[in-house]
Scaffold this active site. Structure first.
Site, PDB file in Angstrom:
ATOM      1  N   CYS A  47       0.826  -1.214   0.000  1.00  0.00           N
ATOM      2  CA  CYS A  47       0.000   0.000   0.000  1.00  0.00           C
ATOM      3  C   CYS A  47       0.854   1.256   0.000  1.00  0.00           C
ATOM      4  O   CYS A  47       0.379   2.345  -0.289  1.00  0.00           O
ATOM      5  CB  CYS A  47      -0.891   0.048   1.227  1.00  0.00           C
ATOM      6  SG  CYS A  47      -1.771  -1.468   1.527  1.00  0.00           S
ATOM      7  N   ASN A 311      -2.842  -9.208   7.506  1.00  0.00           N
ATOM      8  CA  ASN A 311      -2.113  -9.326   8.764  1.00  0.00           C
ATOM      9  C   ASN A 311      -2.918 -10.063   9.827  1.00  0.00           C
ATOM     10  O   ASN A 311      -2.398 -10.931  10.528  1.00  0.00           O
ATOM     11  CB  ASN A 311      -1.743  -7.933   9.285  1.00  0.00           C
ATOM     12  CG  ASN A 311      -0.412  -7.460   8.737  1.00  0.00           C
ATOM     13  OD1 ASN A 311       0.631  -7.902   9.180  1.00  0.00           O
ATOM     14  ND2 ASN A 311      -0.451  -6.580   7.744  1.00  0.00           N
ATOM     15  N   TRP A 440     -21.638  18.775  18.867  1.00  0.00           N
ATOM     16  CA  TRP A 440     -22.187  17.541  18.308  1.00  0.00           C
ATOM     17  C   TRP A 440     -21.171  17.078  17.268  1.00  0.00           C
ATOM     18  O   TRP A 440     -21.027  17.696  16.216  1.00  0.00           O
ATOM     19  CB  TRP A 440     -23.536  17.769  17.611  1.00  0.00           C
ATOM     20  CG  TRP A 440     -24.718  17.946  18.507  1.00  0.00           C
ATOM     21  CD1 TRP A 440     -25.218  19.121  18.962  1.00  0.00           C
ATOM     22  CD2 TRP A 440     -25.579  16.915  19.038  1.00  0.00           C
ATOM     23  NE1 TRP A 440     -26.328  18.883  19.738  1.00  0.00           N
ATOM     24  CE2 TRP A 440     -26.572  17.542  19.798  1.00  0.00           C
ATOM     25  CE3 TRP A 440     -25.588  15.511  18.937  1.00  0.00           C
ATOM     26  CZ2 TRP A 440     -27.579  16.829  20.459  1.00  0.00           C
ATOM     27  CZ3 TRP A 440     -26.596  14.809  19.593  1.00  0.00           C
ATOM     28  CH2 TRP A 440     -27.572  15.462  20.345  1.00  0.00           C
TER      29      TRP A 440
END
Lengths: 466, 466
Positions: A47, A311, A440
C-alpha cells in the site's frame, strides 16, 4: 519424533504473520519453518508503493518492515526468488523452483500456509501484455515501475481503473510532473462509493490536474514497432497517448496453484476458509488477499485485498497452527484513501450493496466541520449514513472531507460491527473539545439525521398493504 | 383551553436545546416558551472561551451559535439578564428578577426545564472572593477575564487547578506572553488520567513555559490595599505573585435553586433525573451540567460537566416534554484536550476508577504512530488500555500523542459502550491506508497487547485459592 514442518507460500503480510506467530509458539526444536517468496522482498507495505513512486517516501527500504535476513534470524528458513510451482496435497509436498539457479525440488510439509496474495485484473484486450504495462501489487512491480519513471522518457501515463490504487498512482505520477489520464467504466471514480460521494472524488482528481475519462472502458493497447505501449484506445474510440500504462482495475485472488492442487475455492473465487483460516484440504491453511471472507452485513463471501485483513488472518492462521485458538470474524468493507487533500472513507454497505443484500433503508447526508466551526483550521466533512428501515440499524457510512475527516469512519465501523441502531449511535459518549470537533460530533449529527429519516419513514403510510 | 406553558431556566446548551426541540414539536398555539438567562448571551460554547482568550478565535461572537434574537425569531420568549430566584413547585411558578431594571415577578409553568449549569469550585480559603479572581464558566466570565487581560496590567497569572480548563486557560495566557503558574494538589495535571499518562501532560505543560506547582494546594489569596489579588500562597508555604487568579478546580452543579425548591438531588450532588430527564418534582425536567448521569461502567451516579452531554440531555428533555420519546443512556467518561501540540484523551475508567468500582483488571501500554511509520508526518501515539481480568472486557482507554492521535479515543469509546472484549476489538475492521495509520492501527495493536495480558493473567496460578 522429529520436528513438525511448516511450509509457507508467500513472503508478505499474511504468510509471514502466520510464520511469526507459529514461531512464537513453537521453537525450532518443535517446528521447522520454510517460507517461499517469488520476489526479492518480504513483509513489505504494498500500500505504500504509490508514496514511494511519488517521492513522499524517500527510500524503498522504508516500506519493508522485515527483511529476509530478519526472518532468518527469527529461525525461519526464508527462501526468496523461489517460486512454488505445484502442491501435492495427498503427498503433502510442494514443488519449488529457484528462479535464479533454475533448480527444482520438493519440500515436504505437515502444515502449509497458502498466502499467494493477488494479481492485478488484466482486461482481455490486445496489447495488454506489452512492455510498458505495469501492475503495482508487489514491491518488485513497484521497483520496475519506478525505474521506468526514473528513466526519464515517460511523459504520458494512462491508468486503467479509477479505484483506490489507480488514483493513488495517478496522484504519484502527477506529483512527478507527468501528464496523467485515468480511464474507468464507472460514472465516478472509486465505484465502491455511491455516485453522490464519488462526484467529490472526481472533482478532487480533476482539480489536481489529472484527466478523467469516465464511463469508458479500454479496447486496446497500441504498441510501437519495439513492442512498447504507445497509446490506450478506449471503447468509445478515444486514443490516449501513453508511454506508460498502469493497471489499476483492482485485483483477483492468486489461486492458480490452489486450483491445480484441488484446494477448494469459494463462490467468490477466493480460497474457501473457515473462521480459523483452515482450507478444506488437510493441513492446508490460507490467509490474505487470496482467501474469501464473510461480509458481516451482506452475509456473502467476498474477497477483499487489504493489508490489514492479511495481517489479521495470517496471525489467526499462525496461532491456530501453533496450537492456540483464534478466529477471524469477517469484514464489513471499511476502506479509506486520500486524493490530494481530499479524504474519503467508507464502511458497511453502499446503497447499491445494501440493495443487493435485500435491505430496505433510508439515507441521511450531513455537512459539518472537523473542529468546532469557529476554531482555526476547521475543515469540511460530509457524512452519508445508510440505515435499515424500521429497525434503524446502521448499515453503511461514507465520509468525504478535508484534513482529519475520514478517520472518523472507524467510529462508524465499530458501531456497525456491534449492530447499533442510529438512535443509540447518536447517544454515544464521543470526545469533544473545540480543537477536535463541534459539540455535536459530525458522526452524532449524521446519526441524528438518520434517526429522523428512519422515524419519518416509519410514520409514512405503508406502500405495501396486506 | 389555552396553550401549555414551558419555562426554561438557563439559556445555554441544555436549556435551549430543550426549548428548540419542544418548539419543533409544538407550535406557538400549543406551547408558550419562556426562557430565562442570567447573563447576556445564549447558546454559546463555554469550551471555546480559552481559545478566544488566546486569540485563536478572533471574535467572541463566533462562540455564540444562537443569539437571543434568533431564539425570539424561533418563537421563544427569551429573557436575558433575568435571574430566576425561586421556584414554587407546588404552585408551578418561578420568581424572576430583571437584573437591570430590578423588577421581580412570577411566571407560571406547566413544564419547567432546570438547566442552570455549573459554578466553579471555590476553595474555602481567605481572599477567594477578592477582585482579580475569575471563573471561566460563562461567556460573561470569559468576557470579564479577557477585558482584564486586555487592560495590559496583568503580568503574573496563577491558575488554581490543573484540569482541562485550567490547562487550556494556562496555555491561552502563555500565548499572550504572560508568566503563568498552575497549582494542583495532584502529582500530575488532569488527575482523571493515570499518573503514567499524566507525566506526559506535565512535560508538555512545562515545555511550553508554564510553571507547574504540583502536589500542593492553595492556602490563601493575598490581597493588596485595594482589595485586588496580588499573590497566591500555597499549602507548602510558597508565595506565587498573581495579578490574576483563575479558578480551574473544576465545577459543581448549580443546584442552589433546586435544593431550596425541594427538587431532589442525587447521591453525587447533582439533580436526580430518570432516563427521560425528569426530576422527581412534578412537571420539572433538568439537563446539562447541573444533573447527574449514570456511568455505564461503574454503575455510579456522576456529574460530568460537558457541552456534549448538555446538548444531548437538553434534546432528550425537549423531545419528551414535546410529546415524543427519547432517553439519555448515560456516560462513560470520555474526554479530550490539547496542551500545546500534545493531544490527550480518555474514555471509560482509569486504573483508580476501575479499582474503586471493584473491577480486577490488567493494563497494556503501546507506542505506535498515527500514520504508517514510513509516511511523512507520522506522529507518536501512546495508548493505554484497561481490560477486565478473565473476561477481557475493555474498561478504559487513555491516549497521549501528537497530531491526529487523540480522536482515536472515539473508537475505543464505541467499543466500551458496546461492552466489547479486547479479543474482539483487535478483529475490528478499521480503516487502513498509509496516510492514516499503520497496517495495524494503534487501537488494534493496543487491543492485541491487552488480549495478551488478559491471556497471561488467566494462565497464571490463582492467587486466591479456595
Amino acid at each position: 519424533m522429529g520436528a513438525q514442518r511448516l511450509v509457507v507460500i508467500g513472503g508478505d503480510a499474511a504468510g509471514m504473520s502466520a510464520a511469526s506467530q507459529a514461531r512464537k509458539r513453537r521453537g525450532p526444536d518443535e517446528l521447522t519453518i520454510v517460507a517461499f517468496e517469488r520476489g526479492r522482498y518480504t513483509s513489505y507495505s504494498a500500500c505504500g508503493i504509490p508514496y514511494w513512486i511519488s517521492g513522499a517516501v524517500e527510500d524503498m527500504d522504508k516500506l519493508v518492515s522485515r527483511t529476509p535476513e530478519k526472518h532468518r534470524d527469527n529461525g525461519i528458513d526464508m527462501r526468496t526468488r523461489t517460486e512454488v510451482i505445484a502442491i501435492d496435497v495427498a503427498a503433502r509436498t510442494v514443488r519449488a523452483r529457484d528462479l535464479d539457479g533454475g533448480r527444482e525440488y520438493d519440500e515436504p510439509y505437515d502444515d502449509l500456509v497458502y498466502a499467494t496474495g493477488s494479481v492485478p485484473a488484466r482486461p482481455p484486450v490486445p496489447g495488454i501484455d506489452a512492455a510498458g504495462v505495469y501492475g503495482v501489487q508487489t514491491l518488485d512491480d513497484g521497483a520496475a515501475l519506478r525505474a521506468e519513471l526514473d528513466g526519464g522518457h515517460v511523459q504520458h501515463v494512462v491508468i486503467i481503473g479509477g479505484g483506490y490504487i489507480g488514483l493513488e498512482v495517478a496522484e504519484a505520477c502527477q506529483v512527478r510532473g507527468l501528464d496523467v489520464t485515468v480511464v474507468d467504466r464507472s460514472a465516478t471514480p472509486v465505484g465502491t462509493f455511491d455516485p453522490d460521494v464519488g462526484e467529490f472524488i472526481a472533482d478532487a482528481v480533476r482539480n489536481m490536474g489529472v484527466k478523467l475519462v469516465m464511463s469508458d472502458g479500454v479496447a486496446e493497447i497500441e504498441t510501437g514497432a519495439d513492442g512498447q505501449a504507445v497509446a490506450v484506445h478506449t471503447a468509445s474510440g478515444r486514443r490516449l497517448p501513453a508511454d506508460l500504462v498502469v493497471l489499476g482495475l483492482g485485483v483477483r485472488p492468486n489461486v492458480a496453484l490452489a486450483r491445480e492442487a484441488g484446494i477448494p475455492l469459494g463462490p467468490s473465487g477466493g480460497i474457501a476458509v473457515d473462521h480459523r483460516m483452515r482450507t478444506q484440504a488437510e493441513g492446508v491453511w490460507a490467509a490474505g488477499d487470496c482467501v474469501e471472507s464473510i461480509h458481516r452485513l451482506s452475509g456473502q463471501r467476498v474477497v477483499v485485498a487489504l493489508g490489514t485483513h492479511a495481517n489479521k488472518q495470517g496471525r489467526v492462521a499462525g496461532i491456530n497452527l501453533g496450537g492456540g485458538y483464534a478466529t477471524f470474524p469477517g469484514v464489513i468493507g471499511t476502506a479509506i484513501t486520500k486524493v490530494c487533500d481530499l479524504e474519503v472513507a467508507r464502511t458497511g454497505l453502499s446503497e447499491r450493496e445494501a440493495d443487493e443484500a435485500g435491505y430496505r433503508f433510508v439515507t441521511a447526508v450531513v455537512d459539518s466541520t472537523t473542529k468546532a466551526g469557529y476554531f482555526p483550521g476547521a475543515a469540511q466533512i460530509r457524512l452519508k449514513l445508510i440505515a435499515e428501515q424500521r429497525t434503524g440499524r446502521l448499515l453503511g457510512a461514507q465520509i468525504v472531507g478535508r484534513e482529519d475527516a475520514a478517520k472518523r469512519i472507524d467510529v462508524l465501523a465499530t458501531a456497525i460491527w456491534n449492530e447499533m441502531d442510529v438512535d443509540e449511535v447518536l447517544s454515544l459518549d464521543l470526545s469533544y473539545a473545540p480543537p477536535f470537533s463541534p459539540v455535536w460530533d459530525p458522526v452524532l449529527i449524521a446519526a441524528r439525521k438518520a434517526f429522523d429519516a428512519v422515524d419519518a419513514e416509519a410514520r409514512s403510510p405503508d406502500d405495501q398493504p396486506g
